[in-house]
Every structure is written in C-alpha cells, then in structure tokens.
Scaffold this motif. Structure first.
Motif, PDB file in Angstrom:
ATOM      1  N   GLN A  11       0.842  -1.188   0.000  1.00 27.08           N
ATOM      2  CA  GLN A  11       0.000   0.000   0.000  1.00 27.08           C
ATOM      3  C   GLN A  11       0.883   1.245   0.000  1.00 27.08           C
ATOM      4  O   GLN A  11       2.066   1.176   0.353  1.00 27.08           O
ATOM      5  CB  GLN A  11      -0.916   0.016   1.231  1.00 27.08           C
ATOM      6  N   PHE A  12       0.285   2.356  -0.374  1.00 27.82           N
ATOM      7  CA  PHE A  12       1.037   3.604  -0.402  1.00 27.82           C
ATOM      8  C   PHE A  12       0.349   4.642   0.474  1.00 27.82           C
ATOM      9  O   PHE A  12      -0.876   4.741   0.504  1.00 27.82           O
ATOM     10  CB  PHE A  12       1.152   4.129  -1.837  1.00 27.82           C
ATOM     11  N   GLN A  13       1.148   5.409   1.208  1.00 23.39           N
ATOM     12  CA  GLN A  13       0.622   6.491   2.018  1.00 23.39           C
ATOM     13  C   GLN A  13       1.459   7.739   1.776  1.00 23.39           C
ATOM     14  O   GLN A  13       2.569   7.675   1.245  1.00 23.39           O
ATOM     15  CB  GLN A  13       0.651   6.123   3.502  1.00 23.39           C
ATOM     16  N   ARG A  14       0.881   8.882   2.144  1.00 19.46           N
ATOM     17  CA  ARG A  14       1.578  10.142   1.943  1.00 19.46           C
ATOM     18  C   ARG A  14       2.884  10.152   2.733  1.00 19.46           C
ATOM     19  O   ARG A  14       2.922   9.787   3.902  1.00 19.46           O
ATOM     20  CB  ARG A  14       0.700  11.311   2.361  1.00 19.46           C
ATOM     21  N   GLY A  15       3.952  10.562   2.093  1.00 19.86           N
ATOM     22  CA  GLY A  15       5.267  10.595   2.727  1.00 19.86           C
ATOM     23  C   GLY A  15       6.312  10.715   1.645  1.00 19.86           C
ATOM     24  O   GLY A  15       6.003  10.735   0.449  1.00 19.86           O
ATOM     25  N   THR A  16       7.571  10.792   2.038  1.00 16.99           N
ATOM     26  CA  THR A  16       8.656  10.930   1.080  1.00 16.99           C
ATOM     27  C   THR A  16       9.551   9.713   1.143  1.00 16.99           C
ATOM     28  O   THR A  16      10.068   9.367   2.211  1.00 16.99           O
ATOM     29  CB  THR A  16       9.494  12.195   1.358  1.00 16.99           C
ATOM     30  N   SER A  17       9.715   9.054   0.010  1.00 19.05           N
ATOM     31  CA  SER A  17      10.554   7.868  -0.039  1.00 19.05           C
ATOM     32  C   SER A  17      11.998   8.266  -0.286  1.00 19.05           C
ATOM     33  O   SER A  17      12.330   9.441  -0.471  1.00 19.05           O
ATOM     34  CB  SER A  17      10.059   6.934  -1.143  1.00 19.05           C
ATOM     35  N   ALA A  18      12.871   7.279  -0.327  1.00 17.62           N
ATOM     36  CA  ALA A  18      14.294   7.544  -0.499  1.00 17.62           C
ATOM     37  C   ALA A  18      14.601   8.210  -1.833  1.00 17.62           C
ATOM     38  O   ALA A  18      15.579   8.961  -1.943  1.00 17.62           O
ATOM     39  CB  ALA A  18      15.075   6.236  -0.373  1.00 17.62           C
ATOM     40  N   ASP A  19      13.787   7.969  -2.857  1.00 18.54           N
ATOM     41  CA  ASP A  19      14.052   8.573  -4.167  1.00 18.54           C
ATOM     42  C   ASP A  19      13.330   9.900  -4.354  1.00 18.54           C
ATOM     43  O   ASP A  19      13.293  10.445  -5.455  1.00 18.54           O
ATOM     44  CB  ASP A  19      13.667   7.606  -5.288  1.00 18.54           C
ATOM     45  N   GLY A  20      12.744  10.414  -3.275  1.00 17.82           N
ATOM     46  CA  GLY A  20      12.111  11.727  -3.330  1.00 17.82           C
ATOM     47  C   GLY A  20      10.673  11.726  -3.768  1.00 17.82           C
ATOM     48  O   GLY A  20      10.024  12.780  -3.777  1.00 17.82           O
ATOM     49  N   VAL A  21      10.123  10.573  -4.135  1.00 16.75           N
ATOM     50  CA  VAL A  21       8.726  10.495  -4.531  1.00 16.75           C
ATOM     51  C   VAL A  21       7.848  10.684  -3.300  1.00 16.75           C
ATOM     52  O   VAL A  21       8.123  10.133  -2.233  1.00 16.75           O
ATOM     53  CB  VAL A  21       8.429   9.138  -5.197  1.00 16.75           C
ATOM     54  N   GLU A  22       6.752  11.461  -3.437  1.00 17.01           N
ATOM     55  CA  GLU A  22       5.921  11.778  -2.272  1.00 17.01           C
ATOM     56  C   GLU A  22       4.923  10.674  -1.960  1.00 17.01           C
ATOM     57  O   GLU A  22       3.728  10.904  -1.794  1.00 17.01           O
ATOM     58  CB  GLU A  22       5.194  13.105  -2.495  1.00 17.01           C
ATOM     59  N   ARG A  23       5.387   9.484  -1.927  1.00 22.50           N
ATOM     60  CA  ARG A  23       4.596   8.336  -1.515  1.00 22.50           C
ATOM     61  C   ARG A  23       5.511   7.377  -0.777  1.00 22.50           C
ATOM     62  O   ARG A  23       6.648   7.124  -1.204  1.00 22.50           O
ATOM     63  CB  ARG A  23       3.955   7.614  -2.706  1.00 22.50           C
ATOM     64  N   GLU A  24       5.003   6.824   0.292  1.00 19.59           N
ATOM     65  CA  GLU A  24       5.776   5.855   1.065  1.00 19.59           C
ATOM     66  C   GLU A  24       5.137   4.484   0.914  1.00 19.59           C
ATOM     67  O   GLU A  24       3.926   4.322   1.088  1.00 19.59           O
ATOM     68  CB  GLU A  24       5.809   6.255   2.537  1.00 19.59           C
ATOM     69  N   LEU A  25       5.948   3.491   0.574  1.00 24.22           N
ATOM     70  CA  LEU A  25       5.467   2.130   0.396  1.00 24.22           C
ATOM     71  C   LEU A  25       5.352   1.443   1.757  1.00 24.22           C
ATOM     72  O   LEU A  25       6.301   1.422   2.534  1.00 24.22           O
ATOM     73  CB  LEU A  25       6.425   1.343  -0.504  1.00 24.22           C
ATOM     74  N   VAL A  26       4.182   0.889   2.031  1.00 24.53           N
ATOM     75  CA  VAL A  26       3.938   0.189   3.289  1.00 24.53           C
ATOM     76  C   VAL A  26       3.554  -1.251   2.964  1.00 24.53           C
ATOM     77  O   VAL A  26       2.640  -1.501   2.176  1.00 24.53           O
ATOM     78  CB  VAL A  26       2.803   0.857   4.098  1.00 24.53           C
TER      79      VAL A  26
END
Length: 347
Positions: free
Chosen positions: A301-316
C-alpha cells in the motif's frame, strides 16, 4: 424482491429456492422476543457474553453496564460478561471491570501458547475463558448499543434447538465530512465479501451482513470449528458451519441500527486482504477451487510521505498471512484454561 439486471437479459433474476426458503424461515427481528420470554425459554441454559476490546475505553463501559443492569441483574438472562482485553494501551480493562465485567488479558488465556494478534484470537480466547452453553459476541466499539442486540441473537437459539449459530444485521450509516450516508457502512462487505460469497458459496448469499461482529452460537458448535485469528474469522465461521452443519442450522436477526468507529481506507484494505486469504483457504480446503500458485500474502500500500528517491509516496507492506486456532474441542485437556490459572486474576 427487487432485482438489477442488464437490459439485454430478459430472464428474471432470482436467488436459488434454497436461499429463498432460508431467508423466509431463518430471518427474524430482535423485537420478536422480549427478555421475559427468553428467561422463560432459558430453562437452565447458561449464557455468556464475550466482548473483544482494544482501546475501547470510551464505549465498553456503557455496553457492559447495560448488559449487567438489564440482562444480568434485572432479567437474569445473561450469566456471565467477559471482556477480552486485546493489548489495549488505554483504560479499557479498568473501565470494563468497573462497569461489572470480568476482564481477561488476551495473552493470559492459554499462556503456554505463543500469543497471536487479531480479533479472531480474542474471540477464540473468549470462548475458552467462558462457560456458558450459549456464547454471544458483541463488539466493544458500539456507540448506540442496546440490550436488544443480545436478546435478538439469543432468540432463535433459546426457542429453536435446530438453530446452531445466529448472525446479526442492521442499518449501518457512514458518517463523514460530507454528511451521513444511511447505508454507507459495511464497505468491505459490499466491495469484497459479498461478491466473493456469491461467486463461490452462493448458499450464503442470503446473509445481509456476513461480516457483522454481533453473533451467537452454541458452545459445542463454536468449539468444533477453527478460528482465523484476524478479521477473516467471521467469513471463516460462516463457510465452515455451512459445510459442517448445513444452511438451515444458521439464522440471522435484524438488530436495528449500528454506529461504531469507522476505520481508514487503508485499514479496510488490510481487512479485505485477510478476508480474501481466508476465503481462498476455504476454497482449497473444501475442494471448490484448485490453484497452481497460492495467493501471495504480502499487501503493498502507499501512504503520503517521502521515499528515499524523493517520490511523495511511502510504500507500506503488510503480511496478510491468516493463521488460525484449532477447534477448542480438539485441544488436549491439559491445555484447557481451568487447568492453567484462575482467570479471575488476569485483568
């Protein structure tokens, strides 16, 4: 019965004769019985109410108080109220005990077994830690609870010995920023459970709310089936009991209205995954579907946040593996709670 059909389909749609007959025979309303009538029908039968609760300090006290005052003290219908505290971090246990319930910590039942997480685990432990001939399950997060929930579920069991298990249903509004949708609750039922049930177990298509958290059963029946430890527990119950007891042993009761705490869309996604895992397990178990590759158990699933590559989605990632507890009747005598500890002292 209203039907919906494609304009090109000229055939009248209808449920099977078995389901149609069952709907008329095994559907009732909570007000079909009074507490006085059920006390008369009880005739020595004992009743336990089990309330699984996790961080429900704002609601569980009122639920326990209503059952204790009306159905334990006034009518003498309920013999035991047990709250299973499922790792609460608030005052759920203290509030429930103050209201008059016996409270057990989930992991204190069968301490020799490794504890598992989930609602089904709390229900299984609740059956093990009670003694009633009939067991009624009530969720601990209800805002508008009335004792009709308990009397309604007990009605078919106390008045018809051929009924083994009773499921509740109700109107479930969905309250949000845009207002209230009168029948908007039960999203997982309508989007996931009902389509799958109709595909693979159409015998169960007459249940209005197959995932409802309010239901009751005879002890010997509940102890004869496994309990999926997570949110797959309810769909597992219906399928197993249909296969083991037949449709006519199951009933449903209209409990009126239900308001409870709604979960986030992502939480509902995880719940849906657990239900689907359980259903696919039952498809294999009962030989209704053979797959070359079993369903994967990891939900991304994806939630709002910043991943390591700068994309504004965090993988959960969530593991949806759905372990289950065996039928209580199959456990060695040495594992039964009465041989382990005094459950009165585990709150």
């Amino acid at each position: 019965m209203r039907t919906s059909r494609n304009s090109n389909d000229r055939a009248q749609l209808q449920v099977s004769p078995e389901v149609g007959t069952w709907l008329a025979r095994r559907s009732s309303r909570a007000d079909d019985w009074t507490a006085e009538q059920l006390v008369e029908a009880k005739r020595g039968t004992t009743v336990s109410v089990v309330i699984p609760a996790r961080n429900e300090e704002t609601t569980v006290g009122a639920i326990v108080t209503a059952i204790r005052e009306e159905l334990c003290e006034h009518h003498r219908l309920v013999d035991e109220i047990l709250v299973v505290d499922s790792h609460s971090t608030d005052a759920t246990a203290e509030v429930a005990a103050a209201a008059g319930a016996r409270v057990v910590a989930q992991d204190a039942v069968f301490p020799a077994l490794d504890g598992l997480q989930g609602k089904g685990e709390a229900l299984w432990k609740g059956v093990a830690a009670t003694t009633g001939d009939l067991v009624v399950f009530v969720d601990g997060d209800l805002y508008d609870f009335t004792t009709d929930y308990v009397t309604g579920l007990l009605g078919p069991l106390l008045t018809d010995p051929s009924v083994a298990y009773v499921k509740g249903f109700y109107h479930r509004p969905l309250n949000g920023a845009a207002g209230s949708e009168p029948e908007g609750g039960g999203r997982v039922t309508e989007l996931v459970a009902r389509p799958l049930i109709n595909m693979f177990w159409p015998e169960l298509s007459g249940f209005v709310q197959p995932l409802a958290g309010e239901y009751a059963g005879r002890r010997e029946v509940l102890e004869s089936i496994p309990f999926v430890v997570n949110y797959g527990v309810e769909i597992g119950h219906l399928i197993d009991l249909l296969e083991l007891r037949g449709l006519d042993a199951l009933a449903q009761v209209d409990l009126g209205h239900r308001v409870h705490r709604h979960q986030s869309t992502q939480a509902l996604g995880r719940m849906s995954g657990q239900i689907m895992q359980t259903l696919f397990d039952r498809l294999e178990r009962y030989g209704r579907l053979v797959t070359a590759i079993p369903p994967a158990t990891i939900l991304a699933q994806f939630q709002r946040g910043t991943s390591a590559d700068g994309v504004e989605r965090e993988l959960v990632l969530t593991d949806l593996t759905s372990p289950q507890r065996p039928p209580l009747a199959s456990l060695p005598v040495t594992l039964r709670p009465e041989n382990e500890l005094d459950l009165q002292d585990t709150a």
